[in-house]
Motif scaffolding. Structure first.
Motif, PDB file in Angstrom:
ATOM      1  N   MET A   1       0.844  -1.111   0.132  1.00  0.00           N
ATOM      2  CA  MET A   1       0.156  -0.183  -0.011  1.00  0.00           C
ATOM      3  C   MET A   1       0.864   1.108   0.221  1.00  0.00           C
ATOM      4  N   GLN A   2       0.399   2.147  -1.083  1.00  0.00           N
ATOM      5  CA  GLN A   2       1.467   3.261  -1.052  1.00  0.00           C
ATOM      6  C   GLN A   2       1.406   4.232   0.208  1.00  0.00           C
ATOM      7  N   GLN A   3       2.566   4.859   0.628  1.00  0.00           N
ATOM      8  CA  GLN A   3       2.730   5.713   1.772  1.00  0.00           C
ATOM      9  C   GLN A   3       3.469   6.925   1.329  1.00  0.00           C
ATOM     10  N   ILE A   4       2.646   8.002   0.948  1.00  0.00           N
ATOM     11  CA  ILE A   4       3.362   9.210   0.514  1.00  0.00           C
ATOM     12  C   ILE A   4       3.165  10.486   1.087  1.00  0.00           C
ATOM     13  N   THR A   5       4.172  11.300   1.327  1.00  0.00           N
ATOM     14  CA  THR A   5       4.018  12.548   1.951  1.00  0.00           C
ATOM     15  C   THR A   5       4.382  13.707   1.107  1.00  0.00           C
ATOM     16  N   ILE A   6       3.406  14.541   0.399  1.00  0.00           N
ATOM     17  CA  ILE A   6       3.889  15.344  -0.570  1.00  0.00           C
ATOM     18  C   ILE A   6       3.618  17.086   0.108  1.00  0.00           C
ATOM     19  N   ALA A   7       4.944  17.248   0.428  1.00  0.00           N
ATOM     20  CA  ALA A   7       4.982  18.663   1.301  1.00  0.00           C
ATOM     21  C   ALA A   7       5.191  19.817   0.431  1.00  0.00           C
ATOM     22  N   SER A   8       4.469  20.959   0.493  1.00  0.00           N
ATOM     23  CA  SER A   8       4.924  22.111  -0.138  1.00  0.00           C
ATOM     24  C   SER A   8       6.204  22.690  -0.024  1.00  0.00           C
ATOM     25  N   THR A   9       6.793  22.550   1.116  1.00  0.00           N
ATOM     26  CA  THR A   9       7.793  23.277   1.474  1.00  0.00           C
ATOM     27  C   THR A   9       8.718  22.221   2.671  1.00  0.00           C
ATOM     28  N   SER A  10      10.105  22.419   2.730  1.00  0.00           N
ATOM     29  CA  SER A  10      10.737  21.957   3.549  1.00  0.00           C
ATOM     30  C   SER A  10      10.914  22.798   4.755  1.00  0.00           C
ATOM     31  N   THR A  11      10.860  24.136   4.528  1.00  0.00           N
ATOM     32  CA  THR A  11      11.283  24.892   5.609  1.00  0.00           C
ATOM     33  C   THR A  11      10.428  26.226   5.734  1.00  0.00           C
ATOM     34  N   LEU A  12       9.723  26.268   7.029  1.00  0.00           N
ATOM     35  CA  LEU A  12       8.484  27.330   7.120  1.00  0.00           C
ATOM     36  C   LEU A  12       9.812  28.704   7.658  1.00  0.00           C
ATOM     37  N   HIS A  13       9.323  29.678   7.412  1.00  0.00           N
ATOM     38  CA  HIS A  13       9.823  31.009   7.421  1.00  0.00           C
ATOM     39  C   HIS A  13      10.053  30.992   9.047  1.00  0.00           C
ATOM     40  N   GLY A  14      11.394  31.293   9.630  1.00  0.00           N
ATOM     41  CA  GLY A  14      11.593  31.414  11.033  1.00  0.00           C
ATOM     42  C   GLY A  14      11.896  30.023  11.697  1.00  0.00           C
ATOM     43  N   SER A  15      11.807  28.913  11.061  1.00  0.00           N
ATOM     44  CA  SER A  15      11.915  27.523  11.802  1.00  0.00           C
ATOM     45  C   SER A  15      13.077  26.811  10.947  1.00  0.00           C
ATOM     46  N   GLY A  16      13.250  25.860  11.580  1.00  0.00           N
ATOM     47  CA  GLY A  16      14.517  24.951  10.995  1.00  0.00           C
ATOM     48  C   GLY A  16      14.104  24.012   9.997  1.00  0.00           C
ATOM     49  N   TYR A  17      15.116  23.481   9.215  1.00  0.00           N
ATOM     50  CA  TYR A  17      14.930  22.575   8.115  1.00  0.00           C
ATOM     51  C   TYR A  17      13.930  21.356   8.593  1.00  0.00           C
ATOM     52  N   LEU A  18      12.926  21.074   8.029  1.00  0.00           N
ATOM     53  CA  LEU A  18      11.938  20.086   8.212  1.00  0.00           C
ATOM     54  C   LEU A  18      11.163  20.146   9.471  1.00  0.00           C
TER      55      LEU A  18
ATOM     56  N   GLY B   1       3.513  25.140   4.354  1.00  0.00           N
ATOM     57  CA  GLY B   1       3.346  24.466   5.390  1.00  0.00           C
ATOM     58  C   GLY B   1       1.988  23.444   5.397  1.00  0.00           C
ATOM     59  N   SER B   2       1.672  23.235   4.116  1.00  0.00           N
ATOM     60  CA  SER B   2       0.546  22.230   3.821  1.00  0.00           C
ATOM     61  C   SER B   2       1.404  20.849   3.353  1.00  0.00           C
ATOM     62  N   TRP B   3       0.560  19.768   3.613  1.00  0.00           N
ATOM     63  CA  TRP B   3       1.095  18.701   2.865  1.00  0.00           C
ATOM     64  C   TRP B   3      -0.168  17.745   2.599  1.00  0.00           C
ATOM     65  N   LEU B   4      -0.109  16.984   1.711  1.00  0.00           N
ATOM     66  CA  LEU B   4      -0.901  15.866   1.005  1.00  0.00           C
ATOM     67  C   LEU B   4      -0.313  14.444   1.898  1.00  0.00           C
ATOM     68  N   ALA B   5      -1.144  13.864   2.650  1.00  0.00           N
ATOM     69  CA  ALA B   5      -1.047  12.570   3.287  1.00  0.00           C
ATOM     70  C   ALA B   5      -1.625  11.710   2.657  1.00  0.00           C
ATOM     71  N   VAL B   6      -1.065  10.740   1.734  1.00  0.00           N
ATOM     72  CA  VAL B   6      -1.427   9.811   0.882  1.00  0.00           C
ATOM     73  C   VAL B   6      -1.116   8.152   1.446  1.00  0.00           C
ATOM     74  N   SER B   7      -2.245   7.591   1.676  1.00  0.00           N
ATOM     75  CA  SER B   7      -2.113   6.157   2.237  1.00  0.00           C
ATOM     76  C   SER B   7      -3.302   5.363   1.764  1.00  0.00           C
ATOM     77  N   GLY B   8      -2.609   4.539   0.710  1.00  0.00           N
ATOM     78  CA  GLY B   8      -3.487   3.634   0.020  1.00  0.00           C
ATOM     79  C   GLY B   8      -4.199   4.460  -1.085  1.00  0.00           C
ATOM     80  N   LYS B   9      -5.438   4.752  -0.963  1.00  0.00           N
ATOM     81  CA  LYS B   9      -6.210   5.427  -1.830  1.00  0.00           C
ATOM     82  C   LYS B   9      -6.562   6.747  -1.169  1.00  0.00           C
ATOM     83  N   SER B  10      -6.282   6.862  -0.176  1.00  0.00           N
ATOM     84  CA  SER B  10      -6.766   7.960   0.635  1.00  0.00           C
ATOM     85  C   SER B  10      -5.750   8.932   0.544  1.00  0.00           C
TER      86      SER B  10
END
Lengths: 235, 235
Positions: free
Chosen positions: B1-18, B195-204
């Motif tokens: 079952m596929q497990q994917i995280t699709i994040a807009s960015t690695s780093t928010l302004h004023g915050s560390g990497y990831l 700061g947004s991401w898509l959490a893909v789990s199987g068909k969701s």
């Protein structure tokens, strides 16, 4: 002798289409009554006809008539016979793709080489460079190549934008993007701010307009050049 | 079952990497001790090693070790054997080109299909879509295709930006660019704000983070969806 105008933009904020350039263009196009317009980069949902009408209205003010290349059954012949050529803005990928599809890369190069005056704005300026690799546009179609008309021996970044000092957006600045370009390519890039243009006449390439331009050469710190600077050393 | 995280960015302004994602990632990567990092999109002048070190430091905080794919003699095998994959940001054209050059398109698709968890940020998220035609990056290299991993049946526009109300810059807004995309393409585009991401789990496929996302479907007015909305209707 080649005669080229490479303008950052068609329209300044608060001003009409091509308005800021018309005095200059009435001299640039002094030997042409009719201008062949290439609307292939057309932006948004407007038709080639509607886009051409906007251009016709602007050029009517300096007594030039305009025909759209999409009205000609043979676009290659239309370019060869044109008294003058104008390639308008929109999307550089769409424009490049259409030029290749219609076998117009060679045709426009030939026409310019034999003295047909060429005006480009925005996307129409991008394609004057060696490649379209410094466009700001979204790659909404896949062209057969990024190689462009190579009318000048460097690349153009139109709508050049200085970094916004207080931005919290984490996207790359324009300068960073062009520096990254030089990790993979060695040719210079001319960053043309809104309202600036390059006036090419034979071997002379002069910056025009009120603002300086920003020059990016491989392995050199970027630098500013003032209006009327000669840029034919760039290659 | 596929497990994917699709994040807009690695780093928010004023915050560390990831940093903003680490709590989520400690769950997402719960079955992996080691993450294979693909630094091919690397930004600016840093080396693949330096980029990998940044990633190692971030993942050390949730007790994961990280190896860079550039250290493996056989990248295809490295992907096939990976416990987890992270593709970082930078330039989407450079990334896509390197994936094709190293025959990794199929390899990554296969790994994800068989359940290897995949995290992408920015350029690494762009390539999760059908094509890279909605990247914001400068096309500094010409990849053999704009077709991407197609892990989801739509395209991603990371770092989605709303129009600046008082801007005098005449460039197209992000929304205009995506609408122009739909003059030539029919698949949906998900505009993911910082700061947004898509959490893909199987068909969701669920939107995560605090902000809404903007959805662009062919022949439809763009619309907003709230966090935790299910997006598996898009295709």
């Amino acid at each position: 002798m080649q005669q080229i105008t490479i303008a950052s933009t068609s329209t300044l904020h608060g001003s009409g289409y091509l308005e800021y350039l018309l005095d200059y263009l009435s001299v640039f196009f002094k030997n042409a009554d009719t201008i062949l317009f290439i609307p292939y980069a057309r932006p948004g949902g407007i038709s080639h006809d509607a886009y051409t009408e906007t251009v016709q209205k602007a050029f009517a003010k300096i007594d030039k008539s305009v025909t759209g290349i999409h009205k000609h059954s043979n676009p290659v012949e239309a370019v060869a016979q044109a008294e003058a050529i104008f390639v308008g803005g929109g999307n550089t990928f769409v424009l490049t793709n259409q030029l290749y599809k219609n076998n117009l890369i060679d045709a426009v190069q030939q026409a310019v080489k034999t003295g047909t005056p060429y005006l480009g704005t925005s996307a129409g300026s991008n394609i004057c460079g060696l490649t379209i690799k410094n466009t700001n546009d979204m790659p909404i179609v896949y062209p057969p190549s990024f190689n462009a008309l190579a009318l000048v021996p460097f690349n153009i970044n139109p709508h050049y934008l200085d970094p916004l000092p207080d931005s919290k957006h984490m996207g790359e600045t324009r300068e960073t993007r062009i520096k990254e370009f030089h990790n993979f390519n060695t040719n210079p890039v001319v960053g043309l701010r809104e309202g600036s243009w390059l006036a090419v006449s034979g071997k002379s390439i002069k910056l025009k307009g009120e603002l300086p331009a920003r020059i990016f050469e491989y392995n050199k710190a970027p630098y500013e050049v003032a209006p009327d600077t000669q840029l034919n050393h760039l290659k």
